[in-house]
Design an enzyme around this catalytic site. Structure first.
Site, PDB file in Angstrom:
ATOM      1  N   ARG A   1      48.012  14.415  60.299  1.00  0.00           N
ATOM      2  CA  ARG A   1      48.991  14.964  61.246  1.00  0.00           C
ATOM      3  C   ARG A   1      48.483  14.775  62.680  1.00  0.00           C
ATOM      4  O   ARG A   1      47.350  15.148  63.001  1.00  0.00           O
ATOM      5  CB  ARG A   1      49.197  16.444  60.959  1.00  0.00           C
ATOM      6  CG  ARG A   1      50.030  17.204  61.976  1.00  0.00           C
ATOM      7  CD  ARG A   1      51.486  16.948  61.804  1.00  0.00           C
ATOM      8  NE  ARG A   1      52.286  17.923  62.535  1.00  0.00           N
ATOM      9  CZ  ARG A   1      53.570  17.784  62.789  1.00  0.00           C
ATOM     10  NH1 ARG A   1      54.216  16.716  62.346  1.00  0.00           N
ATOM     11  NH2 ARG A   1      54.238  18.701  63.450  1.00  0.00           N
TER      12      ARG A   1
ATOM     13  N   GLY B   1      50.910  24.916  59.607  1.00  0.00           N
ATOM     14  CA  GLY B   1      51.892  25.432  60.556  1.00  0.00           C
ATOM     15  C   GLY B   1      53.166  25.862  59.840  1.00  0.00           C
ATOM     16  O   GLY B   1      53.129  26.354  58.709  1.00  0.00           O
TER      17      GLY B   1
ATOM     18  N   GLU C   1      43.122  41.187  34.211  1.00  0.00           N
ATOM     19  CA  GLU C   1      41.761  41.216  33.674  1.00  0.00           C
ATOM     20  C   GLU C   1      40.877  42.219  34.425  1.00  0.00           C
ATOM     21  O   GLU C   1      39.661  42.094  34.454  1.00  0.00           O
ATOM     22  CB  GLU C   1      41.104  39.831  33.723  1.00  0.00           C
ATOM     23  CG  GLU C   1      41.908  38.731  33.095  1.00  0.00           C
ATOM     24  CD  GLU C   1      41.954  38.811  31.583  1.00  0.00           C
ATOM     25  OE1 GLU C   1      40.902  38.917  30.955  1.00  0.00           O
ATOM     26  OE2 GLU C   1      43.067  38.758  31.032  1.00  0.00           O
ATOM     27  N   GLY C   2      41.510  43.235  35.013  1.00  0.00           N
ATOM     28  CA  GLY C   2      40.780  44.248  35.773  1.00  0.00           C
ATOM     29  C   GLY C   2      40.898  43.984  37.259  1.00  0.00           C
ATOM     30  O   GLY C   2      40.524  42.927  37.745  1.00  0.00           O
ATOM     31  N   THR C   3      41.429  44.940  38.016  1.00  0.00           N
ATOM     32  CA  THR C   3      41.646  44.751  39.443  1.00  0.00           C
ATOM     33  C   THR C   3      40.323  44.591  40.198  1.00  0.00           C
ATOM     34  O   THR C   3      39.243  44.903  39.682  1.00  0.00           O
ATOM     35  CB  THR C   3      42.388  45.954  40.057  1.00  0.00           C
ATOM     36  OG1 THR C   3      41.544  47.118  39.948  1.00  0.00           O
ATOM     37  CG2 THR C   3      43.710  46.214  39.333  1.00  0.00           C
TER      38      THR C   3
ATOM     39  N   GLY D   1      47.434  51.731  33.585  1.00  0.00           N
ATOM     40  CA  GLY D   1      47.195  50.407  34.144  1.00  0.00           C
ATOM     41  C   GLY D   1      45.736  50.024  33.989  1.00  0.00           C
ATOM     42  O   GLY D   1      45.322  49.446  32.991  1.00  0.00           O
TER      43      GLY D   1
ATOM     44  N   GLU E   1      39.296  46.369  42.563  1.00  0.00           N
ATOM     45  CA  GLU E   1      38.686  47.683  42.739  1.00  0.00           C
ATOM     46  C   GLU E   1      37.931  48.134  41.493  1.00  0.00           C
ATOM     47  O   GLU E   1      36.850  48.733  41.580  1.00  0.00           O
ATOM     48  CB  GLU E   1      39.765  48.718  43.102  1.00  0.00           C
ATOM     49  CG  GLU E   1      40.391  48.534  44.474  1.00  0.00           C
ATOM     50  CD  GLU E   1      41.356  47.351  44.540  1.00  0.00           C
ATOM     51  OE1 GLU E   1      41.624  46.866  45.651  1.00  0.00           O
ATOM     52  OE2 GLU E   1      41.851  46.913  43.473  1.00  0.00           O
TER      53      GLU E   1
ATOM     54  N   GLU F   1      49.760  49.627  29.681  1.00  0.00           N
ATOM     55  CA  GLU F   1      50.915  50.466  29.341  1.00  0.00           C
ATOM     56  C   GLU F   1      51.549  51.001  30.619  1.00  0.00           C
ATOM     57  O   GLU F   1      50.902  51.024  31.682  1.00  0.00           O
ATOM     58  CB  GLU F   1      50.467  51.627  28.444  1.00  0.00           C
ATOM     59  CG  GLU F   1      49.920  51.172  27.107  1.00  0.00           C
ATOM     60  CD  GLU F   1      49.582  52.321  26.168  1.00  0.00           C
ATOM     61  OE1 GLU F   1      49.319  52.051  24.994  1.00  0.00           O
ATOM     62  OE2 GLU F   1      49.591  53.495  26.628  1.00  0.00           O
TER      63      GLU F   1
END
Length: 401
Positions: free
Chosen positions: A274, A350, A374-376, A131, A378, A127
């Protein structure tokens, strides 16, 4: 101790890889990215081939398998393309709530169309003023004689513009303690399923990544739905959400794993082909050592993700108490490590890595959300600390380490 996949799991992984490599064409991915379009035609094909709802019961069209098989599919899809892979996974992931907590009738009605790739679903938890805090909802659910009335606003809802139904977390008991008195309820997008009221859906544009998906705001105006739409036990909606997250966080981590693998493969191929100063750039230690470190990091998060999925599927009574410790570990560690891996692959390319055509900058943008939804990260660390504070030291010593 056997770290190998079963023959069936190997076949699933191979089939998912072949499908993704054949269908997730760069021109399609870029068109979806630039036009903010969900690749519904690819979602439909994935459903027709059995890649959607691998963990759903066979009686509703699912594969009757587990989280690990889902992880293998998500990993291969996102390895092939981050935008398309994540979009397809997010289109059916929320229906896991119905699989875990729904009635037989709800599973039949809401899962069967998902497995065919006909329907898409979404969850409405977040909401504007709530959060990471899911212990209190401003969205309310009021019981009437013939149904339940929803009022409130949900934000950052994935698939908002085109989902066929949503699973909404709402405050059922306004006087309940934090984390209590909430209920999850199904809301179909089709107005004919409502008893009264209205639903307003507003797209949230201009986001950093996963531009192949819709992210929107849902506003419920006196929206009345039938009582049979309640999912799980009334008043224990937070438990329903947490039960869902214990599985979904592992699959979300698989998105980051696949994103990082795809970026690494592109960087490795580029470094081998490369040439500068008459030799391939992988021969320069600045590049070669970087790729060696990335390989080590990639393997560590790969098998951590597989282990968490395996652990979830075992349903071992002894491990149930510690499962959230591992799901939170996977949800914070894999996305964070994947971000570092993808960032380093941009360096390998590069200046070319900064542009859309090389794909790695888009993977970086797409992957950034995996640390949030789905949940930070932290929140996951908080969960881990909370569990580690309570676990018996002897158990940690003898069983976990």
């Amino acid at each position: 101790m056997d770290f190998s996949l079963s023959k069936e799991q190997q076949d699933i992984k191979k089939a998912a890889a072949e499908f993704a490599k054949g269908e997730f064409k760069p021109e399609v991915a870029h068109e979806c990215e630039l036009n903010h379009r969900f690749p519904r035609e690819l979602y439909k094909k994935a459903g027709g081939l059995g890649f959607v709802g691998m963990d759903y019961p066979e009686e509703v069209g699912g594969g009757g398998m587990g989280v690990l098989e889902n992880v293998l599919i998500v990993e291969e899809f996102c390895k092939a393309d981050s935008g398309i892979g994540m979009a397809i996974h997010l289109a059916y992931l929320p229906a896991k709530i119905v699989r875990i907590f729904g009635t037989t009738e709800q599973r039949r009605k809401y899962l069967t169309p998902i497995t065919r790739g006909d329907w898409i679903c979404g969850v409405c938890f977040t909401e504007p003023d709530h959060g990471s805090d899911l212990t209190r909802m401003e969205t309310t659910l009021v019981e009437k004689s013939d149904g339940f009335v929803l009022n409130g606003t949900k934000i950052f809802t994935t698939n908002a513009a085109y989902a066929d139904y949503f699973i909404v977390l709402a405050q059922d008991d306004p006087d309940a303690a934090p984390g209590k008195g909430m209920t999850t309820i199904l809301v179909e997008k089709n107005p004919s399923s409502w008893l009264s009221g209205s639903l307003e859906i507003n797209e949230i544009p201009h986001k950093m990544g996963i531009r192949t998906t819709s992210s929107g705001e849902l506003v419920f105006h006196e929206l009345k739905v039938p009582k049979k739409n309640i999912v799980g036990e009334r008043g224990k909606g937070l438990n329903t959400v947490l039960g869902f997250l214990d599985e979904s966080r592992i699959e979300i981590a698989a998105q980051a794993l696949g994103n990082a693998e795809g970026a690494f493969l592109k960087a490795l191929n580029h470094a081998r082909e490369r040439r500068q100063f008459q030799k391939p750039i992988i021969d320069f230690q600045a590049i070669g050592h970087r790729l060696g470190r990335l390989w080590s990091q990639l393997m560590s998060v790969k098998y951590l993700t597989y282990f968490a999925a395996w652990m979830c599927d075992q349903k071992n009574e002894k491990d149930l108490a510690t499962l959230p410790l591992f799901t939170s570990m996977v949800k914070h560690h894999v996305p964070e490590t994947a971000k570092k891996i993808i960032d380093e692959t941009i360096t390998v390319f590069g200046g070319y890595g900064y542009f859309l055509e090389q794909d790695v900058e888009r993977r970086y943008r797409d992957n950034r959300i995996v640390e949030m939804y789905e949940g930070t990260v932290e929140v996951q660390l908080n969960n881990m600390v909370r569990i580690l504070k309570k676990l018996n030291m002897d158990f940690i010593d003898s069983s976990l380490l």
